[in-house]
Motif scaffolding. Structure first.
Motif, PDB file in Angstrom:
ATOM      1  N   LEU A 138      27.835  30.041  30.004  1.00 16.24           N
ATOM      2  CA  LEU A 138      27.596  28.689  30.082  1.00 16.24           C
ATOM      3  C   LEU A 138      27.810  28.365  31.350  1.00 16.24           C
ATOM      4  CD1 LEU A 138      31.010  27.942  28.643  1.00 16.24           C
ATOM      5  CD2 LEU A 138      29.533  27.740  27.473  1.00 16.24           C
ATOM      6  N   GLN A 139      25.766  28.619  31.702  1.00 12.70           N
ATOM      7  CA  GLN A 139      25.281  28.875  32.745  1.00 12.70           C
ATOM      8  C   GLN A 139      24.147  28.525  32.837  1.00 12.70           C
ATOM      9  OE1 GLN A 139      27.120  31.526  35.777  1.00 12.70           O
ATOM     10  NE2 GLN A 139      24.913  31.938  35.765  1.00 12.70           N
ATOM     11  N   ASP A 140      22.671  27.901  33.458  1.00 12.80           N
ATOM     12  CA  ASP A 140      21.445  28.103  33.281  1.00 12.80           C
ATOM     13  C   ASP A 140      21.286  29.828  33.379  1.00 12.80           C
ATOM     14  OD1 ASP A 140      20.710  25.469  32.799  1.00 12.80           O
ATOM     15  OD2 ASP A 140      20.615  25.191  34.851  1.00 12.80           O
ATOM     16  N   ILE A 141      20.370  30.293  33.037  1.00 18.26           N
ATOM     17  CA  ILE A 141      19.862  31.471  33.156  1.00 18.26           C
ATOM     18  C   ILE A 141      19.003  32.130  34.384  1.00 18.26           C
ATOM     19  CG2 ILE A 141      18.230  33.396  32.204  1.00 18.26           C
ATOM     20  CD1 ILE A 141      18.188  32.453  29.410  1.00 18.26           C
ATOM     21  N   SER A 142      18.489  30.661  34.318  1.00 22.67           N
ATOM     22  CA  SER A 142      17.837  31.353  36.581  1.00 22.67           C
ATOM     23  C   SER A 142      18.063  29.145  36.886  1.00 22.67           C
ATOM     24  CB  SER A 142      16.242  31.588  36.102  1.00 22.67           C
ATOM     25  OG  SER A 142      15.556  30.122  35.151  1.00 22.67           O
ATOM     26  N   ILE A 143      17.826  29.634  38.487  1.00 15.51           N
ATOM     27  CA  ILE A 143      17.709  28.336  38.969  1.00 15.51           C
ATOM     28  C   ILE A 143      16.754  27.402  38.466  1.00 15.51           C
ATOM     29  CG2 ILE A 143      15.844  28.772  40.978  1.00 15.51           C
ATOM     30  CD1 ILE A 143      19.812  27.479  41.598  1.00 15.51           C
ATOM     31  N   MET A 144      15.657  27.713  38.299  1.00 12.19           N
ATOM     32  CA  MET A 144      14.595  26.715  37.758  1.00 12.19           C
ATOM     33  C   MET A 144      14.866  26.176  36.577  1.00 12.19           C
ATOM     34  SD  MET A 144      12.506  26.381  40.380  1.00 12.19           S
ATOM     35  CE  MET A 144      11.001  25.861  39.516  1.00 12.19           C
ATOM     36  N   ALA A 145      15.780  26.376  35.803  1.00 14.53           N
ATOM     37  CA  ALA A 145      15.250  26.393  34.166  1.00 14.53           C
ATOM     38  C   ALA A 145      15.593  24.516  33.921  1.00 14.53           C
ATOM     39  CB  ALA A 145      17.166  26.458  33.762  1.00 14.53           C
ATOM     40  N   HIS A 146      15.603  23.512  35.144  1.00 12.13           N
ATOM     41  CA  HIS A 146      15.839  22.301  34.710  1.00 12.13           C
ATOM     42  C   HIS A 146      14.234  22.036  34.400  1.00 12.13           C
ATOM     43  CE1 HIS A 146      16.263  17.698  35.684  1.00 12.13           C
ATOM     44  NE2 HIS A 146      15.036  18.142  36.743  1.00 12.13           N
ATOM     45  N   HIS A 147      13.133  22.762  35.686  1.00 11.36           N
ATOM     46  CA  HIS A 147      12.308  22.441  35.557  1.00 11.36           C
ATOM     47  C   HIS A 147      11.404  22.953  34.660  1.00 11.36           C
ATOM     48  CE1 HIS A 147      13.595  22.864  39.944  1.00 11.36           C
ATOM     49  NE2 HIS A 147      12.731  21.607  40.182  1.00 11.36           N
ATOM     50  N   GLY A 148      11.972  24.182  34.113  1.00 12.69           N
ATOM     51  CA  GLY A 148      11.540  24.421  32.553  1.00 12.69           C
ATOM     52  C   GLY A 148      11.518  23.873  31.446  1.00 12.69           C
ATOM     53  N   ALA A 149      12.229  23.819  31.331  1.00 17.73           N
ATOM     54  CA  ALA A 149      13.338  22.845  30.083  1.00 17.73           C
ATOM     55  C   ALA A 149      11.710  21.441  30.112  1.00 17.73           C
ATOM     56  CB  ALA A 149      14.619  21.471  30.122  1.00 17.73           C
ATOM     57  N   TYR A 150      11.493  20.557  31.153  1.00 17.99           N
ATOM     58  CA  TYR A 150       9.965  19.661  31.541  1.00 17.99           C
ATOM     59  C   TYR A 150       9.107  20.719  31.126  1.00 17.99           C
ATOM     60  CZ  TYR A 150       7.853  16.584  32.491  1.00 17.99           C
ATOM     61  OH  TYR A 150       6.301  15.211  32.985  1.00 17.99           O
TER      62      TYR A 150
END
Length: 393
Positions: A253-265
């Motif tokens: 229950l966490q993002d796979i990586s630290i840049m997931a927010h940017h990847g979602a965009y």
């Protein structure tokens, strides 16, 4: 690997619905428009509403202390991302809070943490120096002891959010002649202190960051975090969090990586481009029926999916590099309209590729350049030696 969906209990489904209702009320199109116009990536009214509603405390407090459990934390994170909540100042605050809890005096914790939970207090990062690059250990900002105070002189670049924050998590050099990494001391400096000047810098993607100058800034010793010359140990936790160098939780229950927010965009932009080229034009033809368009779009989708699946620090590199690589492809696929900014491009692609193209280079710099992260992978994960930058003979 288990890709099954998490079945929500009735209480958790109600929590998700309350989160959506709250965000639907407060994160309006006007909030997002104003955020893009200012580049602040922060909206104080939204942030204070989150504090008043208990959302900030729920996110930051441990579960035993009244915070959200793992499922609700994940639900809240995903809903914030879906609504595109201006987030960067809260992100830096969340990075620093564990260091304040662990290394701050009881008086400092009492001064800072309640205001963090209700939204009044935000924290930013004072690491990089104008001529220091990504190596924060080359710190030249000096802190000199003067009785019960410290006097700080120097400057920091890329202190994003400083103009919206109450304190800066500041790395200083307290022993210029001391050994590297053992001459640093961390402070939580009130940004209202005399001698601090904050000057805005707007990056190519329109975001605002800051250069902050410290001139004879007097800081009481109670704002020190950890031991004198022990700042590197204080800094490791926040640095690892920012870099994504952390253990993966077994519950997933966490993002796979630290840049997931940017990847979602990035994924949203790709979806919008795919929908645009799949619509018939005035002549009844779809751009997607052109084999060159289909090939380039398919290649971009494959690259994106692989990047979004990469874990930890690997994902941090893969997502940032993929954004740089596919943004020009997406703009080429769409043609001249892709060069229009968001408002002007609403009739076609919504302006996403144009912003992604400008944002992508910055995503390879945040928290350290891609070269820094590739060195982290080489040394800390693959066990290779330190790079040798001496010129060849």
């Amino acid at each position: 690997m288990d890709f099954a969906r998490v079945e929500l209990s009735g209480a958790d489904a109600d929590f998700r619905d309350r989160a959506r209702a709250f965000l639907d009320t407060h994160v309006t199109d006007e909030v997002r428009r104003r955020d893009r116009a200012t580049g602040d990536n922060f909206d104080e009214a939204v942030h204070l509403a989150m504090g008043a509603g208990g959302w900030l405390a729920g996110e930051l407090r441990p579960e035993a202390g009244g915070g959200f459990d793992r499922v609700r934390t994940r639900l809240w994170e995903l809903e914030k991302r879906r609504y595109r909540v201006p987030w960067v100042t809260w992100s830096t605050t969340a990075i620093v809070v564990p260091a304040v809890r662990r290394h701050g005096s009881p008086e400092l914790r009492e001064e800072v943490l309640p205001g963090v939970y209700d939204g009044r207090i935000r924290l930013c990062l004072g690491y990089t120096e104008p001529d220091g690059g990504s190596d924060v250990a080359t710190c030249r900002t000096r802190a000199v002891r003067d009785g019960d105070d410290w006097v700080i002189n120097g400057a920091k670049m890329f202190t994003t959010g400083a103009h919206n924050c109450r304190y800066v998590f500041l790395i200083t050099n307290t022993d210029p002649d001391g050994p590297r990494h053992r001459n640093l001391t961390m402070f939580l400096v009130p940004l209202s202190s005399p001698g601090i000047e904050i000057h805005g810098i707007h990056t190519v993607d329109g975001d605002r960051t800051n250069i902050v100058h410290y001139t004879d800034v007097r800081v009481p010793d109670r704002y020190r975090l950890g031991e004198v010359n022990g700042g590197w140990a204080v800094l490791q936790g926040p640095l690892n969090e920012e870099h994504g160098v952390r253990r993966t939780a077994p519950d997933g229950l966490q993002d796979i990586s630290i840049m997931a927010h940017h990847g979602a965009y990035m994924a949203t932009v790709v979806d919008d481009v795919a929908a645009t080229v799949a619509r018939p034009g005035p002549d009844g033809r779809r751009r997607l029926d052109d084999d060159a368009v289909a090939c380039r779009l398919g290649r971009s989708v494959a690259r994106m999916e692989a990047a979004l699946s990469a874990p930890g620090v690997f994902g941090r590199v893969a997502i940032a590099q993929t954004m740089r690589d596919i943004a020009p492809e997406l703009m080429d696929i769409l043609g001249p309209a892709a060069a229009l900014p968001t408002a002007a491009a609403a009739a076609d692609d919504g302006g996403g590729p144009e912003y992604l193209f400008r944002w992508a280079p910055l995503c390879g710099i945040y928290g350290g350049t891609l070269e820094v992260f590739r060195n982290i992978i080489a040394q800390q994960i693959l066990g290779l030696g330190r790079p040798d930058y001496t010129p060849p003979r």
